[in-house]
Design a protein around this motif. Structure first.
Motif, short mmCIF file in Angstrom:
data_model
loop_
_atom_site.label_atom_id
_atom_site.label_comp_id
_atom_site.label_asym_id
_atom_site.label_seq_id
_atom_site.Cartn_x
_atom_site.Cartn_y
_atom_site.Cartn_z
N ARG A 92 -3.32 2.41 7.76
CA ARG A 92 -4.38 1.12 7.39
C ARG A 92 -3.90 0.05 6.08
O ARG A 92 -4.50 -1.06 6.85
CB ARG A 92 -5.50 1.89 7.01
N LYS A 93 -3.09 0.51 5.66
CA LYS A 93 -3.05 0.07 4.30
C LYS A 93 -2.52 -1.21 4.60
O LYS A 93 -2.00 -2.21 4.13
CB LYS A 93 -2.52 1.18 3.42
N GLY B 43 -3.68 -3.58 7.50
CA GLY B 43 -4.52 -4.40 7.09
C GLY B 43 -6.21 -4.08 8.08
O GLY B 43 -7.16 -4.61 7.71
N ARG C 2 -9.27 -1.62 9.04
CA ARG C 2 -9.74 0.36 9.04
C ARG C 2 -9.07 0.85 10.52
O ARG C 2 -9.23 1.63 10.79
CB ARG C 2 -10.83 -0.05 8.86
N MET D 225 -0.48 1.78 -4.46
CA MET D 225 -0.02 1.15 -3.36
C MET D 225 -1.63 2.19 -2.21
O MET D 225 -2.96 1.76 -2.77
CB MET D 225 1.39 2.09 -2.74
N CYS D 226 -1.55 3.34 -1.80
CA CYS D 226 -2.78 4.12 -1.22
C CYS D 226 -3.08 5.14 -2.26
O CYS D 226 -2.72 5.69 -1.99
CB CYS D 226 -2.31 4.47 -0.11
N GLN E 268 -3.77 7.34 6.40
CA GLN E 268 -4.45 6.00 5.31
C GLN E 268 -2.92 5.12 5.08
O GLN E 268 -3.30 3.64 5.40
CB GLN E 268 -3.95 6.78 4.36
N TYR E 269 -1.64 5.30 5.55
CA TYR E 269 -0.64 4.46 4.80
C TYR E 269 -1.14 3.36 6.05
O TYR E 269 -0.72 1.66 5.82
CB TYR E 269 0.49 5.11 4.87
#
Length: 74
Positions: free
Chosen positions: A30-31, A34, A36, A1-2, A27-28
């Motif tokens: 963003r992941k 998709g 940034r 995952m991240c 971060q989660y």
């Protein structure tokens, strides 16, 4: 995952700050989104998601019932 999200519970982390929780939430989001950095039309939804994930993360950390293992004394 991240892979850049670090574990935020003891014994992996001590003195977890609001900034640590926010960074993990960011971060989660963003992941999974998709993005940034979201476009202006998606910024509000993105920010709400980060806040919701951060709140859920803090609730989880506050409510975990961890068995305390004494740390070895040096």
């Amino acid at each position: 995952m991240c892979r850049s999200i670090k574990t935020l519970r003891e014994p992996y982390a001590a003195d977890v700050t609001d900034e640590d929780v926010h960074a993990a939430a960011l971060q989660y989001v963003r992941k999974i989104s998709g993005f940034r950095a979201p476009s202006a039309r998606n910024a509000e939804a993105f920010d709400r998601a980060v806040a919701a994930v951060a709140a859920a993360t803090q609730t989880l950390l506050d409510e975990l019932d961890l068995r305390r293992v004494p740390r070895p004394q040096v």
